[in-house]
Design an enzyme around this catalytic site. Sequence first.
Site, mmCIF file in Angstrom:
data_model
loop_
_atom_site.group_PDB
_atom_site.id
_atom_site.type_symbol
_atom_site.label_atom_id
_atom_site.label_comp_id
_atom_site.label_asym_id
_atom_site.label_seq_id
_atom_site.Cartn_x
_atom_site.Cartn_y
_atom_site.Cartn_z
ATOM 1 N N SER A 163 4.323 -2.522 7.207
ATOM 2 C CA SER A 163 4.736 -3.217 8.083
ATOM 3 C C SER A 163 6.375 -2.795 8.352
ATOM 4 O O SER A 163 6.284 -2.379 8.460
ATOM 5 C CB SER A 163 3.865 -5.073 7.531
ATOM 6 O OG SER A 163 3.521 -5.302 9.232
ATOM 7 N N ASP A 244 -4.892 -1.530 15.013
ATOM 8 C CA ASP A 244 -3.219 -2.512 14.561
ATOM 9 C C ASP A 244 -2.789 -2.066 16.170
ATOM 10 O O ASP A 244 -2.977 -1.432 16.535
ATOM 11 C CB ASP A 244 -3.231 -1.334 13.546
ATOM 12 C CG ASP A 244 -1.181 -1.993 13.031
ATOM 13 O OD1 ASP A 244 -1.522 -3.264 13.604
ATOM 14 O OD2 ASP A 244 -1.083 -1.888 12.010
ATOM 15 N N HIS A 276 -4.656 -3.807 10.919
ATOM 16 C CA HIS A 276 -3.238 -4.223 9.873
ATOM 17 C C HIS A 276 -3.630 -4.187 8.370
ATOM 18 O O HIS A 276 -4.554 -5.299 8.680
ATOM 19 C CB HIS A 276 -2.223 -5.028 10.968
ATOM 20 C CG HIS A 276 -1.016 -4.587 10.024
ATOM 21 N ND1 HIS A 276 0.183 -3.733 10.313
ATOM 22 C CD2 HIS A 276 0.190 -5.304 9.774
ATOM 23 C CE1 HIS A 276 0.919 -3.800 10.217
ATOM 24 N NE2 HIS A 276 1.272 -5.077 9.444
#
Length: 302
Positions: A163, A244, A276
Amino acid sequence: MASETKEVVKEFRFFRVYKDGRIELFRPPVEKIPPSDDPNTGVRSKDVVISSDPPVSARIFLPRVCDPEQKLPLLFYIHGGGFCMQSAFSLGHHNFVSTVAAEAGAIAVSVEYGLFPARPIPACYEDSWAALRWVGGHADGDGPDAWLNEHADFRRIFIGGNSAGGNISHTLAARVGSIGLPAGVRVVGVILVQPYFGGTEDDHMWMYMCPTNGGLSDPRLKPAEEDLARLGCEKVLVFVAGKDHLREVAIGYGEELKKSGWRGSVELVEHVGEEHSFHMRDPKSEKAVELKDKFVSFIKHN
């Protein structure tokens, strides 16, 4: 005056801003766990201070050493959390990095960098760069940490993160390509797990967290072609999750990297139907294990 303090002037995915300047994060601070020795895998871990001002630290993971003469690949890991949450010392990130260290036979350094709002962006980039250079400073065998001096192969470094950590990983690789690292240090590969880049509704949140931002074309938000072309590694592995909201920008990153003239190879792995950070929420699920296995394989076979 009391009513003014309740007036929200901005609201983003992870926090809101009140008129009086207060910032309220939507999630509580993550619980941190101490380093430990894992009797099941043989992985040992310890924390080190890299800098006291600004405060930068890291957790180092050493897998079971069968041959003291054999040098181990090194994973430099950068945790996710939207630049404002999470920790290298959280249970989830500790367990992920420890598992990778055990299965890849790699020594790992997981950096604890400054988070917004206490330390706005670019602290995350600068802290991580300082930590990577600190690691590279052990290449001649006389750095401050004995584990790195004795066990790390500085010709086999991998930079990876999830991320926000994936975004930071790219920026570090770009700096390796433009600024360089100490002699004897080579970054083989970069692993981006569901990385954040510009092109989503979160762009204005990132710019708010970075008061010195360069707008939507800031190269940390939208990687510049020249940075991609001179990326300081040989291979890149990008993971995306089908559900995501960052999927498209991560795929776009890989496509732009291929078109940039960079001479390395890039591989994209998609986990269809997943959200995600699915691998952090349920690390024992089938697809989370697939992701971890691919991550490990990338280190072991390069």
